[in-house]
Motif scaffolding. Sequence first.
Motif, PDB file in Angstrom:
ATOM      1  N   ASP A  52       0.858  -1.179   0.000  1.00 57.92           N
ATOM      2  CA  ASP A  52       0.000   0.000   0.000  1.00 57.92           C
ATOM      3  C   ASP A  52       0.899   1.235   0.000  1.00 57.92           C
ATOM      4  O   ASP A  52       2.130   1.107   0.002  1.00 57.92           O
ATOM      5  CB  ASP A  52      -1.011  -0.018   1.148  1.00 57.92           C
ATOM      6  N   GLU A  53       0.313   2.396  -0.029  1.00 59.77           N
ATOM      7  CA  GLU A  53       1.091   3.623  -0.190  1.00 59.77           C
ATOM      8  C   GLU A  53       2.047   3.903   0.970  1.00 59.77           C
ATOM      9  O   GLU A  53       2.988   4.683   0.818  1.00 59.77           O
ATOM     10  CB  GLU A  53       0.163   4.803  -0.462  1.00 59.77           C
ATOM     11  N   ARG A  54       1.866   3.248   2.118  1.00 60.70           N
ATOM     12  CA  ARG A  54       2.828   3.393   3.226  1.00 60.70           C
ATOM     13  C   ARG A  54       4.201   2.860   2.843  1.00 60.70           C
ATOM     14  O   ARG A  54       5.200   3.229   3.436  1.00 60.70           O
ATOM     15  CB  ARG A  54       2.354   2.626   4.472  1.00 60.70           C
ATOM     16  N   HIS A  55       4.253   1.972   1.850  1.00 56.88           N
ATOM     17  CA  HIS A  55       5.503   1.356   1.419  1.00 56.88           C
ATOM     18  C   HIS A  55       6.179   2.130   0.290  1.00 56.88           C
ATOM     19  O   HIS A  55       7.235   1.721  -0.188  1.00 56.88           O
ATOM     20  CB  HIS A  55       5.239  -0.089   0.962  1.00 56.88           C
ATOM     21  N   TYR A  56       5.584   3.216  -0.158  1.00 62.68           N
ATOM     22  CA  TYR A  56       6.083   3.965  -1.312  1.00 62.68           C
ATOM     23  C   TYR A  56       7.284   4.849  -0.976  1.00 62.68           C
ATOM     24  O   TYR A  56       7.390   5.397   0.114  1.00 62.68           O
ATOM     25  CB  TYR A  56       4.990   4.876  -1.875  1.00 62.68           C
ATOM     26  N   HIS A  57       8.148   5.015  -1.976  1.00 60.68           N
ATOM     27  CA  HIS A  57       9.183   6.052  -1.922  1.00 60.68           C
ATOM     28  C   HIS A  57       8.606   7.302  -2.578  1.00 60.68           C
ATOM     29  O   HIS A  57       7.435   7.315  -2.996  1.00 60.68           O
ATOM     30  CB  HIS A  57      10.490   5.589  -2.602  1.00 60.68           C
ATOM     31  N   GLY A  64      12.520  -0.128  -2.093  1.00 58.53           N
ATOM     32  CA  GLY A  64      13.295  -1.364  -2.164  1.00 58.53           C
ATOM     33  C   GLY A  64      13.315  -2.168  -0.884  1.00 58.53           C
ATOM     34  O   GLY A  64      13.546  -3.380  -0.917  1.00 58.53           O
ATOM     35  N   THR A  65      13.066  -1.520   0.264  1.00 60.27           N
ATOM     36  CA  THR A  65      13.043  -2.285   1.512  1.00 60.27           C
ATOM     37  C   THR A  65      11.940  -3.342   1.481  1.00 60.27           C
ATOM     38  O   THR A  65      12.121  -4.425   2.035  1.00 60.27           O
ATOM     39  CB  THR A  65      12.844  -1.370   2.739  1.00 60.27           C
ATOM     40  N   MET A  70      10.676  -9.104   1.668  1.00 57.97           N
ATOM     41  CA  MET A  70       9.878 -10.250   1.250  1.00 57.97           C
ATOM     42  C   MET A  70      10.700 -11.300   0.504  1.00 57.97           C
ATOM     43  O   MET A  70      10.491 -12.510   0.691  1.00 57.97           O
ATOM     44  CB  MET A  70       8.688  -9.796   0.416  1.00 57.97           C
ATOM     45  N   LEU A  71      11.653 -10.875  -0.312  1.00 56.34           N
ATOM     46  CA  LEU A  71      12.529 -11.842  -0.988  1.00 56.34           C
ATOM     47  C   LEU A  71      13.389 -12.589   0.028  1.00 56.34           C
ATOM     48  O   LEU A  71      13.520 -13.821  -0.025  1.00 56.34           O
ATOM     49  CB  LEU A  71      13.420 -11.141  -2.010  1.00 56.34           C
ATOM     50  N   ASP A  72      13.975 -11.847   0.956  1.00 55.16           N
ATOM     51  CA  ASP A  72      14.812 -12.457   1.986  1.00 55.16           C
ATOM     52  C   ASP A  72      13.990 -13.428   2.835  1.00 55.16           C
ATOM     53  O   ASP A  72      14.416 -14.557   3.087  1.00 55.16           O
ATOM     54  CB  ASP A  72      15.428 -11.366   2.858  1.00 55.16           C
ATOM     55  N   ASP A  73      12.808 -13.009   3.269  1.00 61.55           N
ATOM     56  CA  ASP A  73      11.979 -13.884   4.102  1.00 61.55           C
ATOM     57  C   ASP A  73      11.576 -15.154   3.367  1.00 61.55           C
ATOM     58  O   ASP A  73      11.624 -16.252   3.936  1.00 61.55           O
ATOM     59  CB  ASP A  73      10.721 -13.146   4.575  1.00 61.55           C
ATOM     60  N   ALA A  74      11.153 -15.038   2.124  1.00 62.62           N
ATOM     61  CA  ALA A  74      10.727 -16.227   1.378  1.00 62.62           C
ATOM     62  C   ALA A  74      11.887 -17.208   1.187  1.00 62.62           C
ATOM     63  O   ALA A  74      11.728 -18.416   1.391  1.00 62.62           O
ATOM     64  CB  ALA A  74      10.132 -15.825   0.031  1.00 62.62           C
ATOM     65  N   ALA A 135      10.689  -8.885  -9.188  1.00 62.85           N
ATOM     66  CA  ALA A 135      12.032  -8.936  -8.618  1.00 62.85           C
ATOM     67  C   ALA A 135      12.406 -10.380  -8.345  1.00 62.85           C
ATOM     68  O   ALA A 135      11.543 -11.256  -8.245  1.00 62.85           O
ATOM     69  CB  ALA A 135      12.098  -8.125  -7.326  1.00 62.85           C
ATOM     70  N   ARG A 136      13.714 -10.591  -8.206  1.00 60.66           N
ATOM     71  CA  ARG A 136      14.209 -11.889  -7.770  1.00 60.66           C
ATOM     72  C   ARG A 136      15.465 -11.675  -6.946  1.00 60.66           C
ATOM     73  O   ARG A 136      16.103 -10.640  -7.042  1.00 60.66           O
ATOM     74  CB  ARG A 136      14.425 -12.851  -8.922  1.00 60.66           C
ATOM     75  N   GLY A 137      15.791 -12.668  -6.151  1.00 64.83           N
ATOM     76  CA  GLY A 137      16.975 -12.559  -5.315  1.00 64.83           C
ATOM     77  C   GLY A 137      17.487 -13.924  -4.921  1.00 64.83           C
ATOM     78  O   GLY A 137      16.751 -14.916  -4.961  1.00 64.83           O
ATOM     79  N   THR A 138      18.750 -13.962  -4.545  1.00 67.12           N
ATOM     80  CA  THR A 138      19.387 -15.190  -4.079  1.00 67.12           C
ATOM     81  C   THR A 138      20.104 -14.886  -2.782  1.00 67.12           C
ATOM     82  O   THR A 138      20.829 -13.890  -2.683  1.00 67.12           O
ATOM     83  CB  THR A 138      20.397 -15.717  -5.116  1.00 67.12           C
ATOM     84  N   GLY A 139      19.891 -15.744  -1.796  1.00 66.55           N
ATOM     85  CA  GLY A 139      20.496 -15.527  -0.495  1.00 66.55           C
ATOM     86  C   GLY A 139      21.317 -16.711  -0.031  1.00 66.55           C
ATOM     87  O   GLY A 139      21.103 -17.847  -0.456  1.00 66.55           O
ATOM     88  N   THR A 140      22.265 -16.405   0.836  1.00 66.61           N
ATOM     89  CA  THR A 140      23.072 -17.410   1.517  1.00 66.61           C
ATOM     90  C   THR A 140      22.721 -17.314   3.001  1.00 66.61           C
ATOM     91  O   THR A 140      22.688 -16.223   3.569  1.00 66.61           O
ATOM     92  CB  THR A 140      24.576 -17.145   1.312  1.00 66.61           C
ATOM     93  N   PHE A 141      22.458 -18.461   3.594  1.00 69.60           N
ATOM     94  CA  PHE A 141      21.996 -18.526   4.978  1.00 69.60           C
ATOM     95  C   PHE A 141      22.859 -19.520   5.744  1.00 69.60           C
ATOM     96  O   PHE A 141      23.216 -20.569   5.216  1.00 69.60           O
ATOM     97  CB  PHE A 141      20.525 -18.958   5.020  1.00 69.60           C
TER      98      PHE A 141
END
Length: 162
Positions: A52-57, A64-65, A70-74, A135-141
């Motif tokens: 929603d608009e609270r997330h807007y820049h 980007g946050t 959401m990418l990191d959490d998933a 978007a997409r992302g790759t993480g190391t945990f």
Amino acid sequence: MQRDGVDPDAAGEDAHFRALESLYARAPINRFFDSTLEIPERGFARIHFTIDERHYHAGGAAHGTSYFKMLDDAAFYAANSLVTDRFLLTTAFNLLLTRPLKVGPVVAEGRWISGKRRVFVADARLIDAEGEEAARGTGTFMRSRIPLAGLPGYRSSDRPGG
């Protein structure tokens, strides 16, 4: 070995997935995001959330946050679905932002890629309301020293019906 038609390994795995979902729901950061985690199987996690608009820049789209969180959490929960004793920690995460997110529902899908002992790799993607990848992302945990059983929300006594 099945007993009374129930596979104890599957039942334990399902309990772990529900505990991780509860842990996600109890995380203080999620008070800022209308989101729900589901883990349907080992190595896969899905988060439904709403922008929603609270997330807007200042430019009129999601900051980007929101993408990173959401990418990191998933990806994180896809990896932690394979680990039943310890909380994982993100050690690195790479993002590719391809499309602006506007007001509406978004789904983050995370998949475990590799690693089974100390370090895990998982990727994730964001799918917008139009069904397009945004978007997409790759993480190391990495395994931490933090026992899952000691975290609020993970313990069965912290969960509804527990």
